[in-house]
Design a protein around this motif. Structure first.
Motif, PDB file in Angstrom:
ATOM      1  N   THR A 112       8.750   7.616  -5.709  1.00  0.00           N
ATOM      2  CA  THR A 112       8.202   6.264  -5.790  1.00  0.00           C
ATOM      3  C   THR A 112       7.111   6.186  -6.846  1.00  0.00           C
ATOM      4  N   SER A 116       7.525   3.696 -10.024  1.00  0.00           N
ATOM      5  CA  SER A 116       6.771   2.446  -9.972  1.00  0.00           C
ATOM      6  C   SER A 116       5.292   2.661 -10.287  1.00  0.00           C
ATOM      7  N   ASN A 118       3.352   0.036  -9.660  1.00  0.00           N
ATOM      8  CA  ASN A 118       2.788  -0.981  -8.780  1.00  0.00           C
ATOM      9  C   ASN A 118       2.006  -0.311  -7.649  1.00  0.00           C
ATOM     10  N   THR A 121       3.380  -1.010  -4.083  1.00  0.00           N
ATOM     11  CA  THR A 121       4.587  -0.231  -3.802  1.00  0.00           C
ATOM     12  C   THR A 121       4.226   1.211  -3.480  1.00  0.00           C
ATOM     13  N   ARG A 122       3.316   1.771  -4.239  1.00  0.00           N
ATOM     14  CA  ARG A 122       2.881   3.141  -4.001  1.00  0.00           C
ATOM     15  C   ARG A 122       2.184   3.272  -2.647  1.00  0.00           C
TER      16      ARG A 122
END
Length: 186
Positions: A112, A116, A118, A121-122
């Motif tokens: 992840t 990403s 972001n 998101t993380r």
């Protein structure tokens, strides 16, 4: 160890509904969790999925060796009031389910973070994987097959193995990229 036995007894008293829930949860750190993680990793990063595959099976072999070296009896073998709701046998430490869920968690978080930038998101990835690991650990204790220290040891070993697997993956990928880059310049 008495505290750990009391914790297991407390968890087993939560009721049949919770026990059924955690019997299902525990499946996600066995072959089912492995298969799901492998498919997710393969769909996003094939080379990383190969590293995960190898690391996972090396981890299982190390776990088996550690179980025989440590040779700690399962909680239900040591305490008559603890039930074997997981239908397990053999030795207790470290927990292979905790080890596997830690490896899965680290690899999924790594993927992840690579995919990403972001922050949300993380953060969701970290929270979800910590929750996953915690639920697996609780399930193993509730089922009476591991002590708290077993799941913590499994988590530590699994995390370390995943980090080594990812480090080796990055070293190999970098060497392959350098090799192909040098060939392209000729």
């Amino acid at each position: 160890m008495k505290f750990e036995a009391e914790l297991i007894t407390f968890l087993q008293g939560a009721g049949e509904g919770w026990i059924t829930f955690f019997k299902i949860v525990t499946l996600f750190a066995s072959w089912l969790g492995f298969a799901i993680a492998l498919m997710v990793l393969y769909s996003k990063n094939k080379k990383l999925s190969y590293a995960f595959f190898i690391t996972f099976f090396v981890g299982l072999a190390i776990n088996i060796a550690l179980k025989f070296i440590i040779a700690r009896p399962r909680p239900f073998d040591s305490y008559s009031n603890i039930l074997n709701l997981g239908n397990e046998d053999g030795y207790s430490m470290p927990s292979s389910h905790a080890l596997c869920s830690a490896m899965i968690s680290v690899f999924i978080c790594y993927m992840t973070f690579k995919a990403s930038k972001n922050k949300f998101t993380r953060a969701i990835s970290i929270v979800a994987m910590l929750l996953y690991y915690a639920l697996i650990c609780i399930s193993r204790m509730m089922l009476g097959v591991h002590y708290l220290t077993d799941v913590l040891a499994g988590g530590i070993v699994g995390t370390l193995l995943a980090l080594v697997g990812i480090l080796l993956y990055n070293i190999i990928i970098k060497k392959l990229e350098n090799k192909h880059g040098k060939n392209d310049q000729k």
